[in-house]
Design an enzyme around this catalytic site. Structure first.
Site, PDB file in Angstrom:
ATOM      1  N   ASP A   1       0.819  -1.224   0.000  1.00 43.15           N
ATOM      2  CA  ASP A   1       0.000   0.000   0.000  1.00 43.15           C
ATOM      3  C   ASP A   1       0.848   1.268   0.000  1.00 43.15           C
ATOM      4  O   ASP A   1       0.320   2.367  -0.158  1.00 43.15           O
ATOM      5  CB  ASP A   1      -0.932   0.006   1.219  1.00 43.15           C
ATOM      6  CG  ASP A   1      -2.024  -1.050   1.090  1.00 43.15           C
ATOM      7  OD1 ASP A   1      -2.258  -1.536  -0.032  1.00 43.15           O
ATOM      8  OD2 ASP A   1      -2.647  -1.381   2.114  1.00 43.15           O
TER       9      ASP A   1
ATOM     10  N   LYS B   1      -5.933  -2.295  -7.286  1.00 41.66           N
ATOM     11  CA  LYS B   1      -6.281  -1.665  -6.002  1.00 41.66           C
ATOM     12  C   LYS B   1      -7.425  -0.668  -6.235  1.00 41.66           C
ATOM     13  O   LYS B   1      -8.118  -0.756  -7.239  1.00 41.66           O
ATOM     14  CB  LYS B   1      -5.044  -0.985  -5.403  1.00 41.66           C
ATOM     15  CG  LYS B   1      -3.940  -1.971  -5.042  1.00 41.66           C
ATOM     16  CD  LYS B   1      -4.331  -2.853  -3.876  1.00 41.66           C
ATOM     17  CE  LYS B   1      -3.250  -3.843  -3.534  1.00 41.66           C
ATOM     18  NZ  LYS B   1      -3.671  -4.825  -2.547  1.00 41.66           N
TER      19      LYS B   1
HETATM   20  C1  S3P Z   1      -5.562  -5.470   3.197  1.00 41.57           C
HETATM   21  C2  S3P Z   1      -4.821  -6.244   2.355  1.00 41.57           C
HETATM   22  C3  S3P Z   1      -4.124  -5.734   1.161  1.00 41.57           C
HETATM   23  C4  S3P Z   1      -4.029  -4.218   1.179  1.00 41.57           C
HETATM   24  C5  S3P Z   1      -5.317  -3.572   1.585  1.00 41.57           C
HETATM   25  C6  S3P Z   1      -5.725  -4.024   2.976  1.00 41.57           C
HETATM   26  C7  S3P Z   1      -6.203  -6.087   4.361  1.00 41.57           C
HETATM   27  O1  S3P Z   1      -4.838  -6.107   0.006  1.00 41.57           O
HETATM   28  O2  S3P Z   1      -3.622  -3.739  -0.079  1.00 41.57           O
HETATM   29  O3  S3P Z   1      -5.195  -2.169   1.580  1.00 41.57           O
HETATM   30  O4  S3P Z   1      -6.682  -5.371   5.261  1.00 41.57           O
HETATM   31  O5  S3P Z   1      -6.250  -7.315   4.406  1.00 41.57           O
HETATM   32  P1  S3P Z   1      -4.748  -7.566  -0.652  1.00 41.57           P
HETATM   33  O6  S3P Z   1      -5.293  -8.532   0.286  1.00 41.57           O
HETATM   34  O7  S3P Z   1      -5.559  -7.484  -1.904  1.00 41.57           O
HETATM   35  O8  S3P Z   1      -3.298  -7.808  -0.926  1.00 41.57           O
END
Ligand code: S3P
Length: 437
Positions: A315, A342
């Site tokens: 992120d 994203k």
């Molecule tokens: C998150 C996981 C990440 C991250 C998101 C929050 C979470 O995404 O980019 O902002 O809280 O589990 P991904 O699971 O798609 O990698």
């Protein structure tokens, strides 16, 4: 639409706290709802994303009270949720949609989950596939790969699942569904994504085993209500950290920030770039590592990053790109194709917007390349309705000549509503913190 206007800044000084961790705040509400008894969550992130989770959980029949940043949740046990009368709306929040889908798969009722235009474009096949293997009936647009999702929950069977992407949301959806199965549900990832779900499941008393890239949970075990304090969000702190690095005279202390090793890639990346960062007061709280960060003005150099380091900072790549634009030399970020799915296509968004400010930035198939040190000049830039793009541009604006107007800055409310105020308190030149146009 809201415009945030930031001016070139020479000095940042002071001590701040950043809001509670977004990932942990979501999970705390969900697990507290499934536990038996009243849980109290302190330093909860009161932002649009996390309030979506609160609203969904309330619509599933759970009493949730939010007072300032303290939340009380009256959990009714694993079988205590009730069928909502209407569609559940996750707004912009991927975490809300993907994690709640795991919980809904194990219910004896049906639900429909939707989200905003951005979330309805994001890949859901990665969660619907394993949940269907566990026995849930899920229908979505494009053969279950896009929301809205209609979920007919039911009796689930445990699976052993190897994920194709390192995604904490995917891992968590499977583990949360696993809470409703007899026996052990197992997930193996290609690289370790953030592990807040498994750490918090342990804190709530669930039988969890973690072995490298493998996590297992045994279902049908009663969760006990908890009191927990959410650490400050390192992903929010990252914007203040980079701001302090790139402003010529800066010394900023950021107190009580989560330093979970699965999330702390930004500290490592900035350190590799030559940043002056000191971590003090390291401690542990509910299995999560917490500490205070001291960040001072730094002469940054370009770096090449890939693999596991990128997963641990997924992120933070937009703000790393901002740091790279002022650094000396070239930065290359690889293995970051996930950024395309994203809240916006973050590779395209950040390279395009940084270029408008004068940076030399290129999109790569799985990342981006930035040739640092080009003169930056304030102009009008666009958030792409993505909070982390808006925040990265606000940081970049501090190092640009003149003033920068960030259009569509209302999306800051998704994760860091108070950012302009915090930046101004530190001495950042915030000319207008959100005028409407
Ligand atoms: C998150 C996981 C990440 C991250 C998101 C929050 C979470 O995404 O980019 O902002 O809280 O589990 P991904 O699971 O798609 O990698």
């Amino acid at each position: 639409m809201t415009v945030l206007t930031i001016g070139s800044t020479k000095r940042l000084h002071g001590k701040v706290r950043v809001p509670g961790d977004k990932s942990i705040s979501h999970r705390a509400i969900m697990l507290a709802a499934l536990a038996t008894g009243r849980s109290l969550i302190g330093n909860f992130l009161v932002s649009e994303d996390c309030l979506r989770t609160v609203a969904c959980i309330r619509n599933l029949g759970i009493n949730v009270e939010v007072e300032n940043d303290t939340v009380s949740v009256c959990g009714r046990g694993l079988d205590g949720l009730t069928e909502p009368e209407d569609v559940l709306d996750a707004g912009n929040s991927g975490t809300t949609m993907r994690l709640i889908a795991g919980i809904l798969a194990g219910q004896n009722f049906s639900t429909v989950l939707t989200g905003d235009a951005s979330l309805r474009r994001r890949p859901m096949g990665r969660i619907t596939k394993p949940l269907q293997l566990m026995g849930a009936k899920i229908i979505g647009r494009q053969s279950g790969s896009l929301a809205p999702l209609a979920i007919e929950g039911g009796k689930l069977k445990p699976i052993d699942y190897q994920t194709e992407v390192a995604s904490a949301q995917l891992k968590s959806a499977i583990l949360l569904a696993g809470l409703f199965c007899e026996g052990w549900t197992e997930v193996v990832e290609p690289a370790k994504s953030r592990d807040h779900t498994e750490l918090m499941l342990k804190a709530f008393g669930a039988p969890v085993e973690i072995d490298g890239l493998k996590v297992r949970v045994r279902g049908r075990h009663e969760l006990r209500a908890c009191e927990l304090a959410v650490p400050g969000d390192l992903s929010s702190a990252a914007f203040i950290m980079v701001a302090a690095c790139i402003v010529p005279e800066a010394r900023v202390v950021i107190e009580s920030v989560g330093l979970n090793p699965t999330r702390s890639g930004i500290v490592d990346i900035l350190s590799l770039m030559g940043a002056n960062i000191t971590i003090v007061n390291q401690r542990e709280s509910m299995g999560e590592l917490v500490g205070d960060l001291i960040v001072e003005s730094s002469r940054l150099s370009g770096v090449t990053i890939s693999g596991e380091l990128v997963v641990r900072a997924i992120d933070e790549i937009p703000v790393v790109a901002a740091a790279a634009a002022v650094a000396e030399g070239t930065t290359e970020i690889r293995d970051a194709a996930e950024l395309k799915v994203k809240e916006s296509n973050r590779i395209a968004a950040i390279t395009g917007e940084l270029r408008k400010l004068g940076a030399e930035a290129y999109e790569l198939a799985d990342g981006l390349k930035i040739v640092g040190g080009k003169p930056l000049t304030g102009t009008v830039v666009d958030s792409h309705q993505d909070h982390r793009i808006a925040l990265a541009l606000a940081v970049m604006a501090l190092a640009a000549k003149g003033t920068t107007q960030i259009m569509g800055a209302e999306c800051l409310a998704v994760s860091y509503p108070g950012f302009p105020q915090t930046l101004a308190e530190l001495g950042g030149v915030v000319i207008e913190s959100g005028s409407e146009v």
